[in-house]
Motif scaffolding. Structure first.
Motif, PDB file in Angstrom:
ATOM      1  N   VAL A 157       0.855  -1.179   0.000  1.00 41.04           N
ATOM      2  CA  VAL A 157       0.000   0.000   0.000  1.00 41.04           C
ATOM      3  C   VAL A 157       0.894   1.232   0.000  1.00 41.04           C
ATOM      4  O   VAL A 157       1.662   1.455   0.943  1.00 41.04           O
ATOM      5  CB  VAL A 157      -0.946  -0.004   1.211  1.00 41.04           C
ATOM      6  N   ALA A 158       0.816   2.010  -1.047  1.00 42.99           N
ATOM      7  CA  ALA A 158       1.625   3.224  -1.150  1.00 42.99           C
ATOM      8  C   ALA A 158       1.029   4.319  -0.285  1.00 42.99           C
ATOM      9  O   ALA A 158      -0.205   4.453  -0.187  1.00 42.99           O
ATOM     10  CB  ALA A 158       1.693   3.680  -2.609  1.00 42.99           C
ATOM     11  N   PRO A 159       1.864   5.103   0.384  1.00 38.75           N
ATOM     12  CA  PRO A 159       1.343   6.191   1.220  1.00 38.75           C
ATOM     13  C   PRO A 159       0.707   7.283   0.369  1.00 38.75           C
ATOM     14  O   PRO A 159       1.152   7.569  -0.754  1.00 38.75           O
ATOM     15  CB  PRO A 159       2.589   6.700   1.953  1.00 38.75           C
ATOM     16  N   THR A 160      -0.318   7.871   0.878  1.00 41.03           N
ATOM     17  CA  THR A 160      -1.017   8.958   0.183  1.00 41.03           C
ATOM     18  C   THR A 160      -1.119  10.170   1.105  1.00 41.03           C
ATOM     19  O   THR A 160      -0.829  10.085   2.311  1.00 41.03           O
ATOM     20  CB  THR A 160      -2.434   8.516  -0.238  1.00 41.03           C
ATOM     21  N   ASP A 161      -1.523  11.268   0.556  1.00 36.53           N
ATOM     22  CA  ASP A 161      -1.691  12.473   1.355  1.00 36.53           C
ATOM     23  C   ASP A 161      -2.859  12.312   2.317  1.00 36.53           C
ATOM     24  O   ASP A 161      -3.823  11.562   2.062  1.00 36.53           O
ATOM     25  CB  ASP A 161      -1.939  13.680   0.447  1.00 36.53           C
TER      26      ASP A 161
ATOM     27  N   PRO B 137      -6.252  13.103   4.064  1.00 40.50           N
ATOM     28  CA  PRO B 137      -7.479  13.702   3.514  1.00 40.50           C
ATOM     29  C   PRO B 137      -7.697  15.093   4.091  1.00 40.50           C
ATOM     30  O   PRO B 137      -7.318  15.376   5.229  1.00 40.50           O
ATOM     31  CB  PRO B 137      -8.579  12.726   3.976  1.00 40.50           C
TER      32      PRO B 137
END
Length: 230
Positions: free
Chosen positions: A135-139, A141
């Motif tokens: 799972v790639a990190p995301t910004d 919310p």
């Protein structure tokens, strides 16, 4: 002479009053009978015919299991290391734990190597890795009220203590009016956001900062400053 007679009479009276000391060895003279009774009891517990004292040979001198067991009990613990202890009739002997069902043998190299090879283990590891989901990190919310002022950033931009007036306020501003206005908000954080959104800290349109320190409704920037070592 009279004194000698009186002294002798006193000694005789004292001897008559002395309690006799019992023989500490009484009851232990017939040790052979005790051995025979004990051997007979142990033989019954093992489910073998009763053994009399006349049938007890020297230790290790009989082929009869019952006699040998009774003799070994009388002679004391002489079992070799790892040998099972005798059990009473009808009682199963304890079994080794190593072969019990339900115990994993994954820690035994011999057991595992007999089931699969190193190549098999390599294939199994590759199959497990193929099932991994990265799972790639995301910004993060955005906040639901993203348009509201950031009170954390504001706290880090200030350094004045709470209660130190920095901004001018109306002459009609008072602490009592400030308390009434602050009661409209659930928390002091919400009040500080409304204060900044209404023109604060320079202006106080909602009457939330009567002392002019830039902090509405007892809002304290210290916890936020502590994170940055203020």
């Amino acid at each position: 002479m009279t004194r000698i007679l009186l002294g002798g009479a006193a000694l005789l009276a004292l001897a008559a009053c002395t309690t006799p000391i019992p023989d500490s060895g009484a009851g232990f003279n017939d040790y052979d009978s005790y051995q025979a009774e004990r051997a007979q009891r142990d033989a019954v517990l093992q489910g073998s015919p009763a053994v009399t004292s006349s049938e007890l040979p020297a230790a290790g001198g009989s082929d009869d299991p019952a006699v040998a067991a009774a003799t070994s009990v009388l002679d004391g613990p002489q079992a070799s290391e790892g040998a099972p202890l005798p059990t009473a009739a009808g009682t199963p002997a304890p079994q080794s734990v190593s072969g019990s069902a339900g115990l994993s043998e994954e820690n035994s190299f011999d057991a595992v190597s007999a089931e699969r090879t190193i190549e098999d283990d390599k294939t199994l590891i590759q199959q497990n890795r193929a099932q991994y989901e990265v799972v790639a990190p995301t910004d993060l919310p955005p906040r639901p009220d993203s348009d509201a002022p950031n009170i954390v950033a504001y706290a880090l931009q200030t350094n004045n203590p709470v209660g130190t007036p920095l901004y001018g306020r109306s002459a009609f501003a008072s602490e009592e009016k400030g308390l009434r206005n602050c009661a409209k908000y659930e928390t002091s954080d919400r009040a500080q956001e409304a204060f900044l959104a209404g023109g604060g800290p320079e202006k106080d349109r909602n009457g939330l900062d009567p002392d002019g320190d830039g902090f509405a409704c007892s809002w304290d920037p210290a916890p936020f400053r502590a994170v940055r070592g203020y």
